[in-house]
Write a protein that holds these residues in place. Structure first.
Motif, PDB file in Angstrom:
ATOM      1  N   ALA A  80      45.857   7.799  33.131  1.00 48.09           N
ATOM      2  CA  ALA A  80      45.730   8.784  32.167  1.00 48.09           C
ATOM      3  C   ALA A  80      47.174   9.722  32.288  1.00 48.09           C
ATOM      4  CB  ALA A  80      44.722   9.549  32.475  1.00 48.09           C
ATOM      5  N   GLU A  81      47.367   9.802  33.531  1.00 46.20           N
ATOM      6  CA  GLU A  81      48.737  10.637  33.722  1.00 46.20           C
ATOM      7  C   GLU A  81      50.071   9.645  33.437  1.00 46.20           C
ATOM      8  OE1 GLU A  81      51.216  10.820  37.891  1.00 46.20           O
ATOM      9  OE2 GLU A  81      49.339  11.615  38.092  1.00 46.20           O
TER      10      GLU A  81
ATOM     11  N   LYS B 236      42.088   4.947  37.023  1.00 46.62           N
ATOM     12  CA  LYS B 236      42.070   5.509  35.609  1.00 46.62           C
ATOM     13  C   LYS B 236      42.601   6.935  35.704  1.00 46.62           C
ATOM     14  CE  LYS B 236      37.229   3.805  34.437  1.00 46.62           C
ATOM     15  NZ  LYS B 236      35.859   4.035  34.394  1.00 46.62           N
ATOM     16  N   THR B 237      42.865   7.871  36.568  1.00 47.72           N
ATOM     17  CA  THR B 237      43.541   9.097  36.812  1.00 47.72           C
ATOM     18  C   THR B 237      45.112   8.817  36.574  1.00 47.72           C
ATOM     19  OG1 THR B 237      41.704   9.890  38.362  1.00 47.72           O
ATOM     20  CG2 THR B 237      43.855  11.056  38.188  1.00 47.72           C
ATOM     21  N   LYS B 238      45.579   7.879  37.417  1.00 46.03           N
ATOM     22  CA  LYS B 238      46.838   7.321  37.174  1.00 46.03           C
ATOM     23  C   LYS B 238      47.303   6.717  35.896  1.00 46.03           C
ATOM     24  CE  LYS B 238      50.884   6.776  39.425  1.00 46.03           C
ATOM     25  NZ  LYS B 238      51.702   7.683  39.927  1.00 46.03           N
TER      26      LYS B 238
ATOM     27  N   GLU C 159      38.716   4.820  40.030  1.00 48.46           N
ATOM     28  CA  GLU C 159      38.698   6.151  39.552  1.00 48.46           C
ATOM     29  C   GLU C 159      40.167   6.392  39.774  1.00 48.46           C
ATOM     30  OE1 GLU C 159      36.646   7.932  37.941  1.00 48.46           O
ATOM     31  OE2 GLU C 159      35.466   6.208  38.061  1.00 48.46           O
ATOM     32  N   ARG C 160      40.830   6.380  40.856  1.00 48.81           N
ATOM     33  CA  ARG C 160      42.193   6.642  41.144  1.00 48.81           C
ATOM     34  C   ARG C 160      43.218   6.057  39.944  1.00 48.81           C
ATOM     35  NH1 ARG C 160      41.148   5.530  46.413  1.00 48.81           N
ATOM     36  NH2 ARG C 160      42.212   3.657  46.415  1.00 48.81           N
TER      37      ARG C 160
ATOM     38  N   GLU D 251      50.211  10.344  29.613  1.00 51.90           N
ATOM     39  CA  GLU D 251      50.778  11.751  29.078  1.00 51.90           C
ATOM     40  C   GLU D 251      52.290  11.657  29.366  1.00 51.90           C
ATOM     41  OE1 GLU D 251      50.056  15.975  30.956  1.00 51.90           O
ATOM     42  OE2 GLU D 251      48.560  14.747  30.961  1.00 51.90           O
TER      43      GLU D 251
END
Length: 165
Positions: free
Chosen positions: A101-102, A97-99, A94-95, A105
């Motif tokens: 996505a960031e 995946k968030t990274k 999850e960490r 962006e």
């Protein structure tokens, strides 16, 4: 397959419950995760004991430890809904995946900035080229007329004409 005694079944259920508690606390074995396969391995029972069985006539009956598998999945789901992450690998995923996505962006924003700066650079270079051409044309025009006089060169350390300093 031979039937197990009530004593063995009780011992196995106790081992499954102990393994269930360990797994749900996050005490996972190396290479294991918080799932039925690891639960069975930790408890020392076969994984098939957690699933329904088929009778010879085609009907199904519950597996000997199916109720424990359902309890395990229910408790795991409750922990997940409460926001607890039992499996550290899932938290890491999850960490990451968030990274990702960031970073995607940021990469999109950087691409937009590069495109804007490239367009600005092209505009600036074309304007400089046009100004250079205009200066060249004006110099040729001034030389052709012959009525333009050069100003004397300034001495070092003196201020230019019209300076406020």
């Amino acid at each position: 397959m031979a039937r197990i005694s009530a004593e063995t079944r009780a011992r196995n259920e106790q081992a499954v419950r102990a393994a269930m508690d360990r797994l749900l606390k996050g005490d996972l074995p190396p290479g294991g995760s918080c799932d039925i396969k690891t639960l069975a391995a930790e408890a020392g029972v076969t994984r098939t004991a957690f699933y329904p069985k088929k009778n010879r006539n085609g009907t199904t009956r519950p597996g000997p430890y199916q109720h424990l598998a359902e309890e395990f999945e229910r408790r795991l789901r409750a922990l997940q809904e409460a926001g607890e992450v039992v499996d550290p690998r899932i938290a890491q995923i999850e960490r990451l995946k968030t990274k990702v996505a960031e970073l995607k962006e940021r990469l999109t924003e950087r691409d937009e900035t590069v495109a804007e700066l490239t367009a600005f650079k092209e505009l600036a270079v074309s304007r400089l080229a046009a100004q250079h051409d205009e200066i060249g044309r004006l110099r040729e025009q001034a030389a052709a007329l012959g009525n333009v006089r050069r100003l004397p060169a300034t001495r070092p350390g003196t201020a230019p004409y019209g300076s406020c300093s």
